[in-house]
Scaffold this active site. Structure first.
Site, mmCIF file in Angstrom:
data_model
loop_
_atom_site.group_PDB
_atom_site.id
_atom_site.type_symbol
_atom_site.label_atom_id
_atom_site.label_comp_id
_atom_site.label_asym_id
_atom_site.label_seq_id
_atom_site.Cartn_x
_atom_site.Cartn_y
_atom_site.Cartn_z
ATOM 1 N N ASP A 155 1.281 72.299 35.982
ATOM 2 C CA ASP A 155 0.753 73.441 36.739
ATOM 3 C C ASP A 155 1.684 74.635 36.591
ATOM 4 O O ASP A 155 2.263 74.824 35.522
ATOM 5 C CB ASP A 155 0.585 73.040 38.215
ATOM 6 C CG ASP A 155 -0.625 73.695 38.857
ATOM 7 O OD1 ASP A 155 -0.522 74.882 39.226
ATOM 8 O OD2 ASP A 155 -1.674 73.037 38.974
ATOM 9 N N HIS A 226 0.443 78.304 42.957
ATOM 10 C CA HIS A 226 -0.563 77.254 42.794
ATOM 11 C C HIS A 226 0.067 75.867 42.651
ATOM 12 O O HIS A 226 -0.366 74.900 43.293
ATOM 13 C CB HIS A 226 -1.446 77.565 41.583
ATOM 14 C CG HIS A 226 -2.631 76.685 41.441
ATOM 15 N ND1 HIS A 226 -2.629 75.568 40.630
ATOM 16 C CD2 HIS A 226 -3.865 76.730 41.991
ATOM 17 C CE1 HIS A 226 -3.812 74.969 40.686
ATOM 18 N NE2 HIS A 226 -4.586 75.661 41.505
ATOM 19 N N SER A 539 -9.016 71.895 42.285
ATOM 20 C CA SER A 539 -7.603 71.582 42.081
ATOM 21 C C SER A 539 -7.000 71.002 43.350
ATOM 22 O O SER A 539 -6.234 70.033 43.302
ATOM 23 C CB SER A 539 -6.833 72.830 41.653
ATOM 24 O OG SER A 539 -6.922 73.836 42.646
#
Length: 716
Positions: A155, A226, A539
């Site tokens: 990520d 994120h 996600s």
């Protein structure tokens, strides 16, 4: 790998020489025609070879010798087409490399018998969403599970300063099977790896360091947020107070609080946010490294392509190393990405809503989305459009553009603002700057009601309620209070952004769905910015599934990755309004129930490679069935993992155009025993068939104590 390859898999030096010879079998290099094909190119290509990486090799050579043969094969191919030095080489999860090629070199490599695919490097988006989905709930992160398990996350990196990643003695001893490192560079210090975060690496050569936005950190440090959000959802520490200044968001726990985290940063921020993303070459490199390092669970929240690509081939290598692979289905509502049988593909659902209300002096209640944990006492309201600051116009004030409000008239009031032009949280920041104590945010039209974390307690209202409130304000003084309310959770529904699976894949996708709307998560702060946020998308759902997989894996360290996956699928429950399993797969996991599923559907790690043939994929022993074409008999093998002799009875239900029967109808099995069962599918000729229509239902085995192992069956 072919007869020639298998014949070469003898032990010792002779076997190594024979294997190397097989790898470098010659092919005729035919130059492509056309000047354009021979023009120099800066394009980066991913080249995946047919022979597996070390994780998929089951021959007689040792790992070191086999890796040497793999590198020799790669050298041979590069030299034959006169390619430059590769940007990346992969030898574990995938046998291949990333290299800059001309059009002619691409054609030559595609013609080589040793090459499975050559694809241009692309930049993919992460599957979180900055436009929040309909208000949803914080998922169930309670429990102390995950001890001894390492979750690898490919990520945007991780922010090590969050309390959800602090070291705790409850973690126990460091897992001996994990061999990853911490790359101390940029903002990342070696001490940022603290036994909770056990590995941190980054990969940027595909995206290009010269394409990063100013201030982007070429290190494992998360300057986007994120990756931190997903790491916290998967394995954040338990019972952490979620505090942001004077904002108290409650208490947070990740899905597997005692699991370790290994961050593999492969997603980057560009000067233009539209160019943000993850180079597929960087993603493959991160997967390859994570598998080599020895992660137990791999979490990927990067958009996939509908068909097989190099990223999916790298995930195949992870599955062959017995890693639980969880990947996000995607956020565009179209085609499921990562639709391969060795991947646990995850969609998103709603959950209990975050609600509040504005209660007016006469008792009128206007309900909407509300995240604040505290209310606002009875306070005068003011329409922002009526209090523009000197030099600002009514329109700016109506939208609560920062700096547009007159603090002398906003102070101590609940300010009514309209959505538009600037970010929702920027509006509440403007109210706070003007000394307002609360905000009512009104939709201009029919937009949804996202629940954000705001600088002041904020109620988000729909357009109709907003118009009614403004009419009250036009008539005179209005006093109201903001309160937090609750509502029955109801059954979760699949989010509209979750793509539906396709019958042509040969397998049911997505495999599972999980809460993916407005989940509380730690984030990477920008300066003095917030440390907590609400995140949404498939996600977020995938991170929860990765954490739950870690809990099952920790409770059953002797189980294969396929058994862990089966336990999550067979113990799942259905969502609301989804009779067709190509939207929900097996449904919503129940992690506590998954610890004792009764029966599992196991798949040997060596069987996944055969699924590269679509016809073979449907014959794998998956905990789901997708069968097309008249009367069929599908074979599955079930294993009793309950630890005791048990009786199981079968049931099939939910089908409208087929009769589905299971043979044998019941099983009495000693602990550890495996039995073959047959699912017979017969069309009944009932009305309702047509192009694109599918029939679906469930087949379940129920233990004598009520434990049920259920799988979805989809019949085009």
């Amino acid at each position: 790998m072919g007869c020639m390859m298998r014949a070469a898999l003898a032990r010792g030096a002779t076997g190594l020489l024979a294997l190397t010879a097989a790898f470098v079998a010659p092919w005729t290099v035919v130059p492509s025609s056309g000047a354009a094909d021979h023009a120099p190119s800066d394009d980066l290509y991913l080249v995946a070879l047919r022979a597996p990486g070390t994780s998929g090799y089951d021959g007689g050579l040792g790992v070191r010798d086999y890796r040497g043969a793999v590198l020799a094969q790669q050298d041979f191919l590069l030299q034959r087409v006169d390619a430059p030095d590769p940007v990346y080489r992969w030898t574990t999860a995938l046998n291949g490399f990333a290299v800059r090629l001309t059009g002619a070199q691409v054609d030559q490599l595609r013609a080589a018998p040793q090459v499975r695919m050559v694809e241009r490097d692309t930049v993919r988006r992460v599957t979180g969403t900055s436009t929040p989905a309909p208000p949803g709930a914080v998922g169930d992160g309670s429990g102390r599970g995950g001890r001894g398990v390492v979750i690898g996350l490919v990520d945007t990196g991780v922010h090590p300063g969050s309390p959800v990643f602090a070291y705790s003695p409850e973690l126990g001893s460091r897992p001996s099977g994990y061999r990853g490192t911490c790359e101390a560079t940029g903002r990342w210090r070696r001490t940022d790896c603290n036994d909770k975060i056990v590995g941190a690496r980054y990969f940027v050569e595909g995206f290009g360091a010269d394409r990063l936005r100013a201030g982007a950190d070429t290190s494992p440090y998360d300057d986007d947020g994120h990756g931190t959000q997903l790491a916290s959802l998967a394995a954040g520490n338990a019972d952490v107070p979620a505090l942001d200044g004077d904002q108290d968001h409650g208490v947070f726990s990740g899905a597997a609080p005692l699991a370790r985290i290994a961050a593999y940063k492969a997603c980057w921020s560009a000067p233009d946010p539209a160019d943000d993303g993850c180079s597929s070459a960087d993603v493959v490199s991160a997967i390859d490294a994570a598998v080599a390092d020895g992660v137990d669970v791999l979490n990927l929240a990067v958009a996939g392509s509908p068909g097989l690509d190099a990223v999916d081939l790298a995930l195949l290598g992870a599955a062959e190393r017995d890693v639980v692979v969880a990947a996000a289905a995607g956020n565009d509502g179209s085609e499921v990405g990562h639709a391969q049988p060795w991947v646990t593909t995850v969609g998103g659902t709603t959950g209990p809503r975050r609600l509040g209300a504005l209660v007016l002096g006469d008792g009128t209640r206007l309900a909407g989305a509300y995240t604040a944990t505290r209310g606002v006492r009875p306070t005068p309201l003011v329409d922002a459009a009526t209090i523009p600051a000197p030099g600002s116009d009514e329109r700016d004030a109506r939208l609560c553009v920062p700096g547009s409000l007159d603090a002398s008239r906003a102070a101590g009031r609940i300010v009514v603002c309209e959505r538009g032009r600037v970010g929702r949280v920027d509006k509440s920041a403007a109210v706070r700057l003007a000394d307002g104590v609360g905000m009512v945010l009104v939709n201009a039209s029919g937009e949804g009601l996202p629940a954000d974390f705001h600088a002041v307690p904020t109620l988000h209202l729909g357009a109709a309620d907003g118009r009614a409130l403004r009419q009250r304000l036009d008539r005179g003084r209005v006093v109201g209070r903001l309160v937090r309310t609750t509502a029955p959770a109801g059954k979760p529904q699949v989010l509209a952004v979750t793509p539906s699976g396709r019958t042509g894949t040969g397998v049911v996708k997505p495999d599972l769905v999980a809460p993916g709307a407005q989940l509380l998560a730690a984030t990477s702060p920008s300066g003095s910015g917030p440390r907590w946020t609400l995140t949404a998308g498939t996600s977020a759902a995938t991170a929860r599934v990765s954490g739950w997989a870690a809990r099952v894996r920790a409770a059953h360290p002797d189980w294969s990755a396929a058994r862990v996956r089966s336990a999550l699928l067979t113990s799942a429950t259905s969502t609301a309004g989804e009779p067709v399993s190509l939207r929900q797969g097996a449904g919503l996991p129940r992690p506590a129930t998954a610890l004792d599923p009764g029966l599992v559907y196991d798949v040997p790690a060596t069987a996944w490679r055969g699924a590269l043939d679509r016809d073979t994929a449907g014959r794998l022993n998956l905990p789901s069935v997708l069968a097309a074409g008249g009367t069929r008999v599908v074979t599955r093998r079930v294993t009793n993992v309950s630890g005791r002799a048990s009786y199981f009875s079968s049931r099939a239900w939910g089908f409208t155009r087929h009769r589905v029967t299971v043979t044998p109808a019941a099983l009495r099995m000693p602990p550890g025993a495996t039995r073959t069962v047959r699912i017979r599918i017969t069309p009944t000729g009932a009305p309702g068939a047509g192009p694109g229509r599918v029939d679906s239902g469930w087949v379940a085995w129920t233990r004598s104590d009520g434990t049920r192992a259920r799988i979805p069956v989809v019949l085009p």
